[in-house]
Design an enzyme around this catalytic site. Structure first.
Site, PDB file in Angstrom:
ATOM      1  N   ASN A  97      -0.804 -10.915   8.382  1.00  0.00           N
ATOM      2  CA  ASN A  97      -1.841  -9.919   8.609  1.00  0.00           C
ATOM      3  C   ASN A  97      -3.162 -10.439   8.054  1.00  0.00           C
ATOM      4  O   ASN A  97      -3.266 -10.755   6.857  1.00  0.00           O
ATOM      5  CB  ASN A  97      -1.514  -8.605   7.894  1.00  0.00           C
ATOM      6  CG  ASN A  97      -2.631  -7.594   8.087  1.00  0.00           C
ATOM      7  OD1 ASN A  97      -2.800  -7.053   9.186  1.00  0.00           O
ATOM      8  ND2 ASN A  97      -3.439  -7.375   7.060  1.00  0.00           N
ATOM      9  N   GLU A  98      -4.149 -10.538   8.922  1.00  0.00           N
ATOM     10  CA  GLU A  98      -5.515 -10.879   8.518  1.00  0.00           C
ATOM     11  C   GLU A  98      -5.591 -12.000   7.490  1.00  0.00           C
ATOM     12  O   GLU A  98      -6.129 -11.803   6.387  1.00  0.00           O
ATOM     13  CB  GLU A  98      -6.214  -9.647   7.938  1.00  0.00           C
ATOM     14  CG  GLU A  98      -6.354  -8.521   8.903  1.00  0.00           C
ATOM     15  CD  GLU A  98      -7.080  -7.315   8.303  1.00  0.00           C
ATOM     16  OE1 GLU A  98      -7.466  -7.369   7.125  1.00  0.00           O
ATOM     17  OE2 GLU A  98      -7.257  -6.326   9.016  1.00  0.00           O
ATOM     18  N   GLN A 137       0.796  -1.220   0.000  1.00  0.00           N
ATOM     19  CA  GLN A 137       0.000   0.000   0.000  1.00  0.00           C
ATOM     20  C   GLN A 137       0.835   1.279   0.000  1.00  0.00           C
ATOM     21  O   GLN A 137       0.410   2.290  -0.538  1.00  0.00           O
ATOM     22  CB  GLN A 137      -0.965  -0.005   1.187  1.00  0.00           C
ATOM     23  CG  GLN A 137      -2.050  -1.058   1.031  1.00  0.00           C
ATOM     24  CD  GLN A 137      -2.895  -1.198   2.279  1.00  0.00           C
ATOM     25  OE1 GLN A 137      -2.496  -1.849   3.234  1.00  0.00           O
ATOM     26  NE2 GLN A 137      -4.067  -0.611   2.282  1.00  0.00           N
ATOM     27  N   TRP A 147      -4.423   2.669  12.112  1.00  0.00           N
ATOM     28  CA  TRP A 147      -4.364   2.535  10.662  1.00  0.00           C
ATOM     29  C   TRP A 147      -5.056   3.758  10.102  1.00  0.00           C
ATOM     30  O   TRP A 147      -6.250   3.937  10.342  1.00  0.00           O
ATOM     31  CB  TRP A 147      -5.085   1.269  10.198  1.00  0.00           C
ATOM     32  CG  TRP A 147      -4.889   1.072   8.730  1.00  0.00           C
ATOM     33  CD1 TRP A 147      -5.615   1.650   7.713  1.00  0.00           C
ATOM     34  CD2 TRP A 147      -3.884   0.284   8.110  1.00  0.00           C
ATOM     35  NE1 TRP A 147      -5.114   1.265   6.502  1.00  0.00           N
ATOM     36  CE2 TRP A 147      -4.053   0.424   6.717  1.00  0.00           C
ATOM     37  CE3 TRP A 147      -2.839  -0.523   8.592  1.00  0.00           C
ATOM     38  CZ2 TRP A 147      -3.209  -0.219   5.799  1.00  0.00           C
ATOM     39  CZ3 TRP A 147      -2.020  -1.166   7.690  1.00  0.00           C
ATOM     40  CH2 TRP A 147      -2.209  -1.009   6.300  1.00  0.00           C
ATOM     41  N   ARG A 199       4.556  -0.441  12.901  1.00  0.00           N
ATOM     42  CA  ARG A 199       4.403  -1.775  12.323  1.00  0.00           C
ATOM     43  C   ARG A 199       4.339  -1.643  10.804  1.00  0.00           C
ATOM     44  O   ARG A 199       3.468  -0.941  10.280  1.00  0.00           O
ATOM     45  CB  ARG A 199       3.121  -2.424  12.869  1.00  0.00           C
ATOM     46  CG  ARG A 199       2.704  -3.683  12.144  1.00  0.00           C
ATOM     47  CD  ARG A 199       1.310  -4.129  12.593  1.00  0.00           C
ATOM     48  NE  ARG A 199       0.850  -5.246  11.811  1.00  0.00           N
ATOM     49  CZ  ARG A 199      -0.273  -5.263  11.090  1.00  0.00           C
ATOM     50  NH1 ARG A 199      -1.061  -4.218  11.059  1.00  0.00           N
ATOM     51  NH2 ARG A 199      -0.611  -6.318  10.419  1.00  0.00           N
ATOM     52  N   HIS A 247       1.764  -9.496   4.461  1.00  0.00           N
ATOM     53  CA  HIS A 247       0.533  -8.705   4.368  1.00  0.00           C
ATOM     54  C   HIS A 247       0.027  -8.825   2.926  1.00  0.00           C
ATOM     55  O   HIS A 247      -0.007  -7.853   2.162  1.00  0.00           O
ATOM     56  CB  HIS A 247       0.819  -7.246   4.754  1.00  0.00           C
ATOM     57  CG  HIS A 247      -0.388  -6.442   5.113  1.00  0.00           C
ATOM     58  ND1 HIS A 247      -0.498  -5.740   6.293  1.00  0.00           N
ATOM     59  CD2 HIS A 247      -1.546  -6.200   4.448  1.00  0.00           C
ATOM     60  CE1 HIS A 247      -1.667  -5.103   6.335  1.00  0.00           C
ATOM     61  NE2 HIS A 247      -2.318  -5.365   5.216  1.00  0.00           N
ATOM     62  N   TYR A 275     -12.377  -2.489  13.211  1.00  0.00           N
ATOM     63  CA  TYR A 275     -12.870  -1.257  12.595  1.00  0.00           C
ATOM     64  C   TYR A 275     -14.307  -0.908  12.942  1.00  0.00           C
ATOM     65  O   TYR A 275     -14.638   0.249  13.132  1.00  0.00           O
ATOM     66  CB  TYR A 275     -12.742  -1.342  11.061  1.00  0.00           C
ATOM     67  CG  TYR A 275     -11.305  -1.263  10.590  1.00  0.00           C
ATOM     68  CD1 TYR A 275     -10.730  -0.050  10.246  1.00  0.00           C
ATOM     69  CD2 TYR A 275     -10.512  -2.401  10.518  1.00  0.00           C
ATOM     70  CE1 TYR A 275      -9.410   0.042   9.836  1.00  0.00           C
ATOM     71  CE2 TYR A 275      -9.188  -2.324  10.111  1.00  0.00           C
ATOM     72  CZ  TYR A 275      -8.646  -1.106   9.774  1.00  0.00           C
ATOM     73  OH  TYR A 275      -7.334  -1.015   9.381  1.00  0.00           O
ATOM     74  N   ASN A 327      -7.154  -6.408  14.540  1.00  0.00           N
ATOM     75  CA  ASN A 327      -7.455  -5.312  13.615  1.00  0.00           C
ATOM     76  C   ASN A 327      -8.968  -5.112  13.673  1.00  0.00           C
ATOM     77  O   ASN A 327      -9.730  -5.961  13.215  1.00  0.00           O
ATOM     78  CB  ASN A 327      -7.064  -5.664  12.177  1.00  0.00           C
ATOM     79  CG  ASN A 327      -5.556  -5.837  12.023  1.00  0.00           C
ATOM     80  OD1 ASN A 327      -4.798  -5.665  12.973  1.00  0.00           O
ATOM     81  ND2 ASN A 327      -5.130  -6.180  10.824  1.00  0.00           N
ATOM     82  N   GLU A 347      -5.819   1.837  -1.099  1.00  0.00           N
ATOM     83  CA  GLU A 347      -6.658   0.951  -0.295  1.00  0.00           C
ATOM     84  C   GLU A 347      -7.050  -0.250  -1.153  1.00  0.00           C
ATOM     85  O   GLU A 347      -7.527  -0.083  -2.278  1.00  0.00           O
ATOM     86  CB  GLU A 347      -7.892   1.725   0.197  1.00  0.00           C
ATOM     87  CG  GLU A 347      -8.898   0.919   0.974  1.00  0.00           C
ATOM     88  CD  GLU A 347      -8.350   0.250   2.224  1.00  0.00           C
ATOM     89  OE1 GLU A 347      -7.313   0.690   2.747  1.00  0.00           O
ATOM     90  OE2 GLU A 347      -8.964  -0.739   2.664  1.00  0.00           O
ATOM     91  N   TRP A 348      -6.829  -1.461  -0.623  1.00  0.00           N
ATOM     92  CA  TRP A 348      -7.163  -2.681  -1.341  1.00  0.00           C
ATOM     93  C   TRP A 348      -8.527  -2.549  -1.963  1.00  0.00           C
ATOM     94  O   TRP A 348      -9.482  -2.180  -1.275  1.00  0.00           O
ATOM     95  CB  TRP A 348      -7.202  -3.891  -0.393  1.00  0.00           C
ATOM     96  CG  TRP A 348      -6.059  -3.944   0.535  1.00  0.00           C
ATOM     97  CD1 TRP A 348      -6.066  -3.542   1.828  1.00  0.00           C
ATOM     98  CD2 TRP A 348      -4.739  -4.412   0.250  1.00  0.00           C
ATOM     99  NE1 TRP A 348      -4.830  -3.739   2.361  1.00  0.00           N
ATOM    100  CE2 TRP A 348      -3.992  -4.272   1.407  1.00  0.00           C
ATOM    101  CE3 TRP A 348      -4.120  -4.937  -0.898  1.00  0.00           C
ATOM    102  CZ2 TRP A 348      -2.649  -4.627   1.494  1.00  0.00           C
ATOM    103  CZ3 TRP A 348      -2.794  -5.295  -0.825  1.00  0.00           C
ATOM    104  CH2 TRP A 348      -2.081  -5.138   0.362  1.00  0.00           C
ATOM    105  N   GLU A 380      -4.435  -2.690  14.177  1.00  0.00           N
ATOM    106  CA  GLU A 380      -5.086  -1.747  13.256  1.00  0.00           C
ATOM    107  C   GLU A 380      -6.402  -1.264  13.857  1.00  0.00           C
ATOM    108  O   GLU A 380      -7.155  -2.051  14.424  1.00  0.00           O
ATOM    109  CB  GLU A 380      -5.418  -2.386  11.895  1.00  0.00           C
ATOM    110  CG  GLU A 380      -4.230  -2.645  11.029  1.00  0.00           C
ATOM    111  CD  GLU A 380      -4.601  -3.250   9.681  1.00  0.00           C
ATOM    112  OE1 GLU A 380      -5.746  -3.011   9.206  1.00  0.00           O
ATOM    113  OE2 GLU A 380      -3.754  -3.953   9.116  1.00  0.00           O
TER     114      GLU A 380
HETATM  115  C1  BGC Z   1      -5.938  -4.262   6.177  1.00  0.00           C
HETATM  116  C2  BGC Z   1      -5.320  -2.979   5.674  1.00  0.00           C
HETATM  117  C3  BGC Z   1      -6.400  -2.111   5.088  1.00  0.00           C
HETATM  118  C4  BGC Z   1      -7.322  -1.749   6.211  1.00  0.00           C
HETATM  119  C5  BGC Z   1      -8.419  -0.790   5.854  1.00  0.00           C
HETATM  120  C6  BGC Z   1      -7.234  -4.077   6.871  1.00  0.00           C
HETATM  121  O1  BGC Z   1      -8.142  -5.009   6.411  1.00  0.00           O
HETATM  122  O2  BGC Z   1      -5.015  -4.979   6.934  1.00  0.00           O
HETATM  123  O3  BGC Z   1      -4.303  -3.298   4.778  1.00  0.00           O
HETATM  124  O4  BGC Z   1      -5.929  -1.008   4.411  1.00  0.00           O
HETATM  125  O5  BGC Z   1      -7.911  -2.905   6.739  1.00  0.00           O
HETATM  126  O6  BGC Z   1      -9.395  -1.371   5.059  1.00  0.00           O
END
Ligand code: BGC
Length: 503
Positions: A190-191, A43, A444, A101, A146, A331, A329, A451-452, A400
């Protein structure tokens, strides 16, 4: 203390430990709590074909025609951190981060993914970054993988192919050997829950496949790779490097839509046990949990997978307890209830895992720029308590946590300020009131980068990056001052100044 007062004290404690959604807690974290930011190589780095770097699956994926990314962008340049890592370190220092990280780009170090050719420029880049971080008093934390699997290993079948495990062990061994004198915290994956699901079920992430059997094998091989790398570190490196190894998992909090309805409770718990438990349960307890076995059993029944549901005794012994910490992580939160319809609802990162549940959000929850990802700080506290209760009260690093807004928001990112303040406050309650062992928080992210899947249509950074300027200049937003203050004060002491009182 008389027993009457003991009782009062107990009642106060118990009532305090329910998730109070409103009251703000003015207090600080235990001393030694670590603060910083997280990023990933694909990223931010750019320089996708420079200095001998090999091609990985995201390079291939984003260059497909037609582009699988809605804004048709890619991270060929990203935030150009390959050339501008010194700017990033200055920003980290300015905001007061104590940890950073970042992930290693496997193909920058091993261009073909295999150990037989090591690219000196790749090693040099990470040595420079690590040394500069340390010189600025910032602890480097490395994520080994990642999502950017070397393309030659994908050509062999990628994570669903067991052969890849040895390549990952060789890569990890090289990383421990090369950087482990200075790096003491390692995240293996990662995830992987997101990687295996979106890479192999929904196809919205590289390598873009839609095949449940591959996803199930991906999960299995990642668990085995993680455990073998953990044991390698334990045996060979820990005795003289003395670091820690763990895995970072993605997890939303799933709240029963009607908290009093047992069917809603059941479905929420079931999917929590899949989302978090599919990887965490074997790593903590040595075997898939009942929920995963049931799900895989269904896949088998419908001939969607041929992958074994059990681990062998030998595998189980190796996997069980292969962690020193958990990376979370987190959100957002969703409401869930049972549904008779077998659906595959596009609900962000829940896509594809969703069978037989209905998910929604509360219209009162503030929204963001990504899917219907809403701001629900109390879900964070519940999530942390759920891990503590069901997974042996492990040490947890928040690897995150962040807020997506639109690139039009500009520097006055008030919603992000509120997001971090409120989520961190719930984390404070989890630590101080509930006794959850969180010892680190990395936001994060630092920069607005690729962004993916979404390309550059959503931003997570506390620092704005102008992607139309070839220099990719970086400008701190309001939220960077908010985190600067929280980091410096180690939380929210009574005397916090007014910036934090927004909203
Ligand atoms: C990922 C990040 C991503 C972030 C925000 C996570 O799923 O580890 O790489 O940018 O969320 O969507």
């Amino acid at each position: 203390m008389s027993s009457f007062y003991k009782l009062i004290a107990l009642v106060t404690l118990v009532s305090k430990s329910t998730c109070d959604e409103d009251a703000f807690l003015y207090d600080v974290f235990p001393s030694g709590f670590q603060w910083g930011f997280s990023s990933s190589s694909y990223q931010i780095e750019g320089a996708w074909k420079e200095d001998g770097k090999g091609i990985h699956i995201w390079d291939t994926f984003v260059h497909r025609i037609p582009s699988p990314i809605p804004d048709k962008s890619n991270a060929d340049i990203g935030c150009d951190s390959y050339h501008k890592y010194d700017h990033d370190v200055s920003l980290l220092k300015y905001i007061g981060a104590g940890v950073y990280r970042f992930s290693l780009s496997w193909t920058r170090i091993l261009p073909m993914g295999r150990i037989d050719y090591i690219n000196p420029a790749g090693i040099q880049y990470y040595n420079n970054l690590i040394n500069l971080l340390l010189a600025n008093g910032i602890e480097p934390i490395i994520t080994l993988h990642h999502w950017d699997l070397p393309q030659p290993l994908q050509d062999l079948g990628g994570w669903p192919n067991e052969e890849v495990i040895q390549n990952f062990i060789d890569f990890a061994n090289l990383a421990f050997h090369t950087f482990g004198d200075r790096v003491k915290k390692w995240v293996t994956f990662n995830e992987p829950n997101v990687m295996c699901m979106h890479g192999y079920i929904t196809g919205t992430h590289a390598p873009g496949h839609k095949n449940i059997n591959q996803a199930v094998n991906c999960i299995r091989n990642v668990i085995k790779s993680h455990a073998r790398v953990y044991r390698l570190y334990d045996r060979v490196f820990r005795p003289y490097q003395g670091g820690k190894v763990g895995m970072s998992l993605f997890s939303y909090w799933l709240e029963p839509k009607d908290p009093k309805n047992p069917a809603h409770q059941k479905v929420a718990e079931y999917w929590m046990q899949i989302m978090w438990g599919i990887f965490a349960f074997p790593i903590v307890f040595g075997d898939y949990n009942e929920e995963t076995k049931q799900l895989l059993g269904k896949f088998k029944k419908f001939k969607l997978t041929s992958s074994p549901i059990e681990f062998t005794l030998e595998e189980s012994v190796e996997i069980k307890g292969s962690y020193d910490f958990w990376g979370l992580n987190h959100y957002s939160t969703f409401l869930v209830e049972p549904s008779k319809v077998i659906t595959s609802i596009v609900h962000g990162d829940l896509t594809g895992l969703v069978l037989g549940i209905k998910i929604s959000t509360d219209p009162n929850w503030p929204e963001s720029a990504k899917y219907d990802l809403t701001i629900v700080p109390w879900g964070f506290r519940k999530m942390l308590n759920w891990i503590r209760e069901g997974y042996g009260s492990p040490e947890i690093y928040i690897t995150e946590n962040g807020y997506p807004d639109s690139p039009q928001t500009g520097l006055e990112d008030v919603a992000r300020v509120k997001f971090h303040r409120d989520y961190i406050n719930q984390m404070l309650k989890a630590v101080k009131i509930d006794g959850v062992r969180v010892t680190m928080y990395t936001a994060w992210g630092l920069l607005d980068c690729f962004e993916w899947y979404f390309g550059y249509t959503v931003n997570f950074g506390v620092v704005y990056v102008n992607h139309s300027d070839p220099e990719r200049p970086r400008t701190p937003k309001l939220s960077s001052s908010c985190l600067q203050q929280i980091f410096a004060e180690n939380g929210f002491p009574q005397t916090s100044f007014p910036l934090l009182k927004i909203g």
